[in-house]
Design an enzyme around this catalytic site. Structure first.
Site, PDB file in Angstrom:
ATOM      1  CE1 TYR A  53      30.636  45.648  44.221  1.00  0.00           C
ATOM      2  CE2 TYR A  53      29.255  43.724  44.546  1.00  0.00           C
ATOM      3  CZ  TYR A  53      30.203  44.403  43.821  1.00  0.00           C
ATOM      4  OH  TYR A  53      30.733  43.827  42.687  1.00  0.00           O
ATOM      5  CG  HIS A 128      36.492  44.240  43.902  1.00  0.00           C
ATOM      6  ND1 HIS A 128      35.534  44.725  44.763  1.00  0.00           N
ATOM      7  CD2 HIS A 128      35.931  44.344  42.677  1.00  0.00           C
ATOM      8  CE1 HIS A 128      34.461  45.105  44.100  1.00  0.00           C
ATOM      9  NE2 HIS A 128      34.673  44.888  42.828  1.00  0.00           N
ATOM     10  CB  SER A 208      28.650  45.399  33.632  1.00  0.00           C
ATOM     11  OG  SER A 208      27.859  46.394  33.037  1.00  0.00           O
ATOM     12  N   PRO A 209      26.907  42.222  32.699  1.00  0.00           N
ATOM     13  CG  PRO A 209      25.576  40.415  33.360  1.00  0.00           C
ATOM     14  CD  PRO A 209      26.372  41.569  33.902  1.00  0.00           C
TER      15      PRO A 209
END
Length: 295
Positions: A53, A128, A208-209
């Site tokens: 990130y 990941h 990404s809810p």
């Protein structure tokens, strides 16, 4: 705040997805740290990060370092915070994402993440993404070695199929505690993996809810809701809350295994998301949202 269990630890049912604080269009550090502090103020005790990130090629681990600084400067008790990080992806700086699931890379990456986070052992370390160039068993085997060495306390996997979950469980046993797949009102393809996690006693962390729910004024320019999101907006208007809160409450109602980790880049966003922990949807509302599922 409500709590559910991951890695033998009670954590807030809503987590903070910290990726927006470090990638393209990220806020300045003051606002980024304020966002983490706002999450803690709201009772959030689960923070999701990754060594990949970051924005530029020469700043691997940017988000992990940011989280470590934010926790160190909070001023309150952070002993109950579970920081879940990930390894196995990279960012060369051109906006793309790479994948590297080799055991040697994962073991080096986990050690580097622990140092950046300033911990002796990572509370939850997640692979990941499966690397198509590396046998899955070898990548997961690296997590087994990290568990045995005490570098990590618990392991998770991300972006995986049901078959990969089963194989990881065979290798990791009780050391496997979580799965993180994409899942939202608009994208529900991971339902089989969610159901499997519930049966196996694994936490399911949707990334990404809020997909399918238009952005609100809290996050940026307003936009019209998708067809899927219309029902969420209608119920939100009747409740006097944001559509994002309705989406998160809907996710929590899907299964006791679910722990959403919505991203945020400003304090108001994560404060709003955290409030979804106390929001219970009625059977009638849930039925309306189920009818609105995408084709």
């Amino acid at each position: 705040m409500r709590y559910r269990t991951v890695a033998n630890t009670a954590v807030s049912v809503i987590g903070l997805g910290a990726m927006p604080l470090s990638i393209e269009h990220r806020p300045d550090e003051a606002r980024a740290v304020a966002t983490v502090h706002a999450a803690l103020d709201a009772g959030i005790t689960l923070i999701d990060t990754a060594d990949s990130y970051h924005w530029h090629a020469d700043e691997a681990g940017h988000n992990e370092l940011l989280i470590a600084r934010a926790l160190a400067t909070y001023g309150g008790d952070t002993s109950g915070v579970l920081v879940a990080t990930k390894g196995g992806r990279g960012r060369p700086g051109d906006g793309s994402w790479t994948v590297n699931g080799s055991p040697a890379h994962l073991k080096r990456a986990a050690g580097a993440s622990a140092r950046r986070l300033g911990v002796e052992a990572i509370g939850l370390y997640q692979l990941h993404k499966p690397d198509p160039g590396v046998p899955w068993a070898e990548s997961v085997g690296a997590l087994r070695e990290l568990l045995d060495a005490g570098t990590i306390r618990a392991a998770g996997i991300s972006n995986v199929t049901a078959a990969q979950i089963h194989q990881a469980r065979e290798i990791l046993g009780d050391g496997l505690v979580s799965v993180q797949n994409r899942y939202s009102p608009a994208l529900r393809a991971a339902e089989p993996e969610l159901r499997l996690c519930a049966r196996m006693g694994l936490a399911f962390l949707p990334w990404s809810p809020l997909g399918g729910i238009s952005r609100s004024a809290l996050d940026g320019p307003p936009g019209g809701p998708s067809s899927t999101g219309t029902a969420f907006h209608r119920i939100a208007a009747g409740r006097g809350v944001s559509p994002q809160q309705i989406a998160l409450a809907w996710l929590l109602a899907r299964s006791p295994a679910v722990l959403p980790v919505p991203g945020a880049s400003r304090p108001a966003s994560i404060t709003d998301s955290a409030a979804a922990a106390e929001l219970r949807l009625s059977p009638e509302e849930l039925a309306q949202l189920e009818e609105a599922r995408p084709a």
